[in-house]
Motif scaffolding. Structure first.
Motif, PDB file in Angstrom:
ATOM      1  N   ILE A 197       0.833  -1.203   0.000  1.00  0.00           N
ATOM      2  CA  ILE A 197       0.000   0.000   0.000  1.00  0.00           C
ATOM      3  C   ILE A 197       0.867   1.253   0.000  1.00  0.00           C
ATOM      4  N   TYR A 198       0.521   2.172  -0.905  1.00  0.00           N
ATOM      5  CA  TYR A 198       1.188   3.474  -0.959  1.00  0.00           C
ATOM      6  C   TYR A 198       0.105   4.555  -1.025  1.00  0.00           C
ATOM      7  N   VAL A 199       0.311   5.625  -0.275  1.00  0.00           N
ATOM      8  CA  VAL A 199      -0.683   6.691  -0.165  1.00  0.00           C
ATOM      9  C   VAL A 199      -0.003   8.035  -0.358  1.00  0.00           C
ATOM     10  N   SER A 200      -0.663   8.921  -1.091  1.00  0.00           N
ATOM     11  CA  SER A 200      -0.157  10.284  -1.270  1.00  0.00           C
ATOM     12  C   SER A 200      -1.330  11.258  -1.350  1.00  0.00           C
ATOM     13  N   TYR A 201      -1.174  12.393  -0.727  1.00  0.00           N
ATOM     14  CA  TYR A 201      -2.140  13.474  -0.881  1.00  0.00           C
ATOM     15  C   TYR A 201      -1.544  14.626  -1.686  1.00  0.00           C
ATOM     16  N   GLU A 202      -0.447  14.320  -2.369  1.00  0.00           N
ATOM     17  CA  GLU A 202       0.231  15.325  -3.179  1.00  0.00           C
ATOM     18  C   GLU A 202       0.100  15.026  -4.675  1.00  0.00           C
ATOM     19  N   LYS A 203       0.359  13.783  -5.090  1.00  0.00           N
ATOM     20  CA  LYS A 203       0.294  13.455  -6.514  1.00  0.00           C
ATOM     21  C   LYS A 203      -0.058  11.988  -6.695  1.00  0.00           C
ATOM     22  N   ASN A 204      -0.577  11.674  -7.867  1.00  0.00           N
ATOM     23  CA  ASN A 204      -0.997  10.317  -8.174  1.00  0.00           C
ATOM     24  C   ASN A 204       0.217   9.433  -8.466  1.00  0.00           C
ATOM     25  N   GLY A 234     -15.031   1.012  -7.374  1.00  0.00           N
ATOM     26  CA  GLY A 234     -15.863   1.724  -8.326  1.00  0.00           C
ATOM     27  C   GLY A 234     -16.356   3.068  -7.853  1.00  0.00           C
ATOM     28  N   ILE A 235     -15.644   3.657  -6.870  1.00  0.00           N
ATOM     29  CA  ILE A 235     -16.034   4.942  -6.289  1.00  0.00           C
ATOM     30  C   ILE A 235     -14.779   5.812  -6.175  1.00  0.00           C
ATOM     31  N   GLY A 236     -14.868   7.054  -6.636  1.00  0.00           N
ATOM     32  CA  GLY A 236     -13.748   7.967  -6.510  1.00  0.00           C
ATOM     33  C   GLY A 236     -13.569   8.455  -5.078  1.00  0.00           C
ATOM     34  N   ARG A 237     -12.326   8.764  -4.714  1.00  0.00           N
ATOM     35  CA  ARG A 237     -12.015   9.178  -3.340  1.00  0.00           C
ATOM     36  C   ARG A 237     -11.223  10.491  -3.339  1.00  0.00           C
ATOM     37  N   ILE A 238     -10.950  10.971  -2.141  1.00  0.00           N
ATOM     38  CA  ILE A 238     -10.024  12.080  -1.931  1.00  0.00           C
ATOM     39  C   ILE A 238      -8.657  11.480  -1.625  1.00  0.00           C
ATOM     40  N   GLY A 239      -7.639  11.918  -2.341  1.00  0.00           N
ATOM     41  CA  GLY A 239      -6.296  11.388  -2.148  1.00  0.00           C
ATOM     42  C   GLY A 239      -5.981  10.283  -3.147  1.00  0.00           C
ATOM     43  N   PHE A 240      -4.696   9.940  -3.187  1.00  0.00           N
ATOM     44  CA  PHE A 240      -4.214   8.940  -4.137  1.00  0.00           C
ATOM     45  C   PHE A 240      -3.704   7.710  -3.390  1.00  0.00           C
ATOM     46  N   MET A 241      -3.996   6.554  -3.956  1.00  0.00           N
ATOM     47  CA  MET A 241      -3.636   5.291  -3.315  1.00  0.00           C
ATOM     48  C   MET A 241      -3.263   4.271  -4.373  1.00  0.00           C
ATOM     49  N   LYS A 242      -2.299   3.440  -4.041  1.00  0.00           N
ATOM     50  CA  LYS A 242      -1.900   2.323  -4.888  1.00  0.00           C
ATOM     51  C   LYS A 242      -1.824   1.074  -4.030  1.00  0.00           C
ATOM     52  N   GLY A 243      -2.293  -0.043  -4.567  1.00  0.00           N
ATOM     53  CA  GLY A 243      -2.189  -1.313  -3.848  1.00  0.00           C
ATOM     54  C   GLY A 243      -3.366  -1.556  -2.929  1.00  0.00           C
ATOM     55  N   GLY A 244      -3.175  -2.453  -1.998  1.00  0.00           N
ATOM     56  CA  GLY A 244      -4.212  -2.825  -1.037  1.00  0.00           C
ATOM     57  C   GLY A 244      -4.740  -4.226  -1.248  1.00  0.00           C
ATOM     58  N   GLY A 245      -5.011  -4.586  -2.513  1.00  0.00           N
ATOM     59  CA  GLY A 245      -5.455  -5.950  -2.807  1.00  0.00           C
ATOM     60  C   GLY A 245      -6.622  -6.401  -1.951  1.00  0.00           C
ATOM     61  N   LYS A 246      -6.444  -7.533  -1.286  1.00  0.00           N
ATOM     62  CA  LYS A 246      -7.504  -8.130  -0.487  1.00  0.00           C
ATOM     63  C   LYS A 246      -7.870  -7.304   0.750  1.00  0.00           C
ATOM     64  N   ALA A 247      -7.009  -6.355   1.117  1.00  0.00           N
ATOM     65  CA  ALA A 247      -7.285  -5.542   2.298  1.00  0.00           C
ATOM     66  C   ALA A 247      -8.282  -4.422   2.014  1.00  0.00           C
ATOM     67  N   LEU A 248      -8.487  -4.085   0.747  1.00  0.00           N
ATOM     68  CA  LEU A 248      -9.408  -2.998   0.412  1.00  0.00           C
ATOM     69  C   LEU A 248     -10.831  -3.345   0.830  1.00  0.00           C
ATOM     70  N   TRP A 249     -11.506  -2.370   1.426  1.00  0.00           N
ATOM     71  CA  TRP A 249     -12.880  -2.634   1.818  1.00  0.00           C
ATOM     72  C   TRP A 249     -13.824  -2.520   0.633  1.00  0.00           C
ATOM     73  N   LYS A 250     -14.985  -3.137   0.784  1.00  0.00           N
ATOM     74  CA  LYS A 250     -16.114  -2.910  -0.102  1.00  0.00           C
ATOM     75  C   LYS A 250     -17.125  -2.095   0.695  1.00  0.00           C
ATOM     76  N   ASP A 251     -17.503  -0.953   0.177  1.00  0.00           N
ATOM     77  CA  ASP A 251     -18.339  -0.017   0.935  1.00  0.00           C
ATOM     78  C   ASP A 251     -19.630  -0.657   1.416  1.00  0.00           C
ATOM     79  N   GLU A 252     -20.202  -1.534   0.611  1.00  0.00           N
ATOM     80  CA  GLU A 252     -21.463  -2.157   0.977  1.00  0.00           C
ATOM     81  C   GLU A 252     -21.330  -3.111   2.165  1.00  0.00           C
ATOM     82  N   ASN A 253     -20.094  -3.452   2.538  1.00  0.00           N
ATOM     83  CA  ASN A 253     -19.877  -4.382   3.652  1.00  0.00           C
ATOM     84  C   ASN A 253     -19.341  -3.698   4.912  1.00  0.00           C
TER      85      ASN A 253
END
Length: 516
Positions: A197-204, A234-253
């Motif tokens: 997982i990589y996160v940035s609030y500066e650039k994609n 399938g939903i846009g967010r604030i900030g940039f993120m790469k990775g996560g795989g199986k750790a990413l949540w599904k909003d409906e859950n």
């Protein structure tokens, strides 16, 4: 100062609850000959004063919340400290007004911990009183030591365990901000080593799609304003993120996930006192409730998210009853701030209200200096101790939960901590209707207001009268002082500052002294 924090003004301990007695010097209450009660704070997100059936909601049913209100007290004049999330939550968990610090505004997703380990938190207080403590759900108060420098692929050097929580299962920030993963005890839950997982609030990150450039990938929700950076589920967010795989949540859950963890914690700790901070994501954007709640409200996704929140409440109450500990559990249900319809996603929240008023009788909403920003639902239930089907118009504030809980548990607050919190336990438990002398409210641009039982003062501000970046919400900002007689029931529309100079001066003086 400590003595002032923990005294019940003008009320003897003996008159409060038979099982409570006053400690030496009257500094706190402790429980005698009965177990310490469990305490659960259910904190909804962006749930307005008028969003629940028992507060007059239209087009949406909330039977579990209503049942909670019928078993206890429904407050009609309760206030969050701020009209936005981070400062409101900070104040509740520290007993200190967020505006006393300049780093408590709405936090980005990779913010460092805002409640610092050296601070004495509400969880610290319960822990030192012999409670097991947990935080489950939305956090939005920062993680790690340095903003933007977290290593999300390793245990964080500082997290909720450092501020008194024995167990935590939280959203790293909030649903519309990356990283879109749950954190369990300071580590990414269900971490997927194949997708660091990589996160940035500066650039994609190179090659990563965004809602702005790849709207065809927004298969669940499209943005109305902002929220057009990294795409997760399938939903846009604030900030940039790469990775996560199986750790990413599904909003409906999300609701199911946090509720399961809360239920498990209750069952595991049914034989010892516990404190639970249960902060749901509902009804914050992006609103994407589970399929089984779709169409249940007639108001689209926002209304269905309220139904989903009600289900979460019902699961917790059902578990308490099944485990035989409902009568020894104090439950407080409230919201972090007022409501907002269009907060960045095209979910038809405004168009589908059909007469529903999320803020109830109040003017404004989330972000606002008007009452709609901080007037929140507040329900207290403790079967066998708190009376049933009660209503209280006592003026109360989230800021006082810290000192009131300290009184309940017999805890001592270290000097210099929770300095703005006052003990109003007797009011919270319905033993009387003593008003707080005044509450202070904070708008999104840090404009402060002073609210007494009869009056509301909003200090001058250079802000615009309407939010100009999305939501259709009146800010309450004006370059001259505003004073409203709250007994008139005119919804903060009749500024009487020029007619009541004495009252205006009194409330301005309160604010001046508080700022000192």
């Amino acid at each position: 100062m400590k003595k002032d924090l923990l005294l019940l003004s003008g009320i003897s301990a003996a008159s409060l609850i038979p099982s409570m007695a006053q400690t030496p010097e009257g500094e706190a209450f402790c429980l005698k000959n009965s177990p310490k009660p469990n305490v659960i704070v259910i904190l909804a997100d962006d749930l307005g004063y008028g969003d629940l059936q028992c507060y007059g909601a239209r087009n949406v049913l909330t039977p579990n919340v209503d049942r909670l209100a019928e078993s206890g007290i429904r407050f009609t004049n309760a206030h969050a400290v701020a009209s936005t999330s981070t400062p409101s939550r900070y104040s509740l968990l520290t007993g200190m007004y967020s505006w006393r610090r300049n780093d408590t505004d709405v936090a980005r997703g990779d913010a460092a911990m805002i409640i610092r380990p050296e601070q004495y938190s509400l969880a610290d207080m319960f822990k030192n009183a012999g409670y097991a403590t947990c935080a489950i759900g939305k956090w939005h108060l920062g993680l790690g030591d340095v903003t933007g420098r977290q290593d999300w692929n390793a245990p964080l050097p500082s997290a909720l365990g450092d501020i008194g929580f024995d167990y935590s299962y939280i959203m790293a920030a909030t649903a519309d901000r990356v990283p879109c993963v749950f954190m369990e005890n300071g580590k990414v839950a269900n971490y997927d080593p194949s997708a660091p997982i990589y996160v940035s609030y500066e650039k994609n990150f190179e090659g990563e799609p965004t809602g702005r450039d790849n709207p065809e990938l927004l298969y669940n929700l499209r943005h109305s304003h902002g929220h057009d950076m990294s795409i997760v589920n399938g939903i846009g967010r604030i900030g940039f993120m790469k990775g996560g795989g199986k750790a990413l949540w599904k909003d409906e859950n999300i609701a199911d996930s946090i509720t399961v963890h809360a239920v498990d914690f209750i069952i595991a700790h049914k034989n010892k006192p516990f404190f639970m901070y249960f902060a749901t994501n509902d009804v914050h954007v992006p609103r994407f409730p589970h399929e089984r709640f779709r169409g249940q409200s007639g108001m689209g996704l926002r209304g269905d998210a309220i139904v989903q929140f009600d289900w979460c409440v019902g699961e917790l109450i059902r578990t308490l009853e099944e485990q035989g500990i409902a009568d020894n559990t104090l439950v407080i249900l409230t919201s972090d701030n007022g409501p907002v319809e269009d907060d960045g996603y095209d979910d038809m929240a405004e168009e589908l209200l059909n007469g529903h008023c999320p803020a109830g009788p109040w003017r404004g909403g989330k972000y606002s200096a008007f009452e709609g920003g901080t007037a929140v639902p507040f329900i207290v239930s403790w079967p066998g101790t708190v009376g049933e089907k009660m209503e209280s118009d006592a003026l109360i504030s989230h800021i006082d939960l810290f000192a009131s809980f300290a009184s309940l548990t017999g805890a001592v607050i270290p000097k210099g901590n929770a300095t703005d919190s006052r003990n109003h336990l007797s009011t919270i438990l319905g033993q009387d209707r003593t008003d707080r002398e005044y509450v202070i409210e904070q708008a999104a641009n840090r404009t402060l207001s002073v609210r007494t039982k009869d009056w509301k003062y909003i200090e001058p501000s250079d802000g615009k009268p309407m939010i100009d970046w999305g939501p259709k919400i009146e800010t309450g900002y004006l370059s001259t002082p505003q004073l409203f007689d709250m007994r008139e029931n005119t919804g903060e529309r009749n500024n009487v500052a020029s007619k009541h100079i004495d009252v205006l001066f009194e409330l301005q003086n309160i604010l001046r002294k508080e700022r000192k």
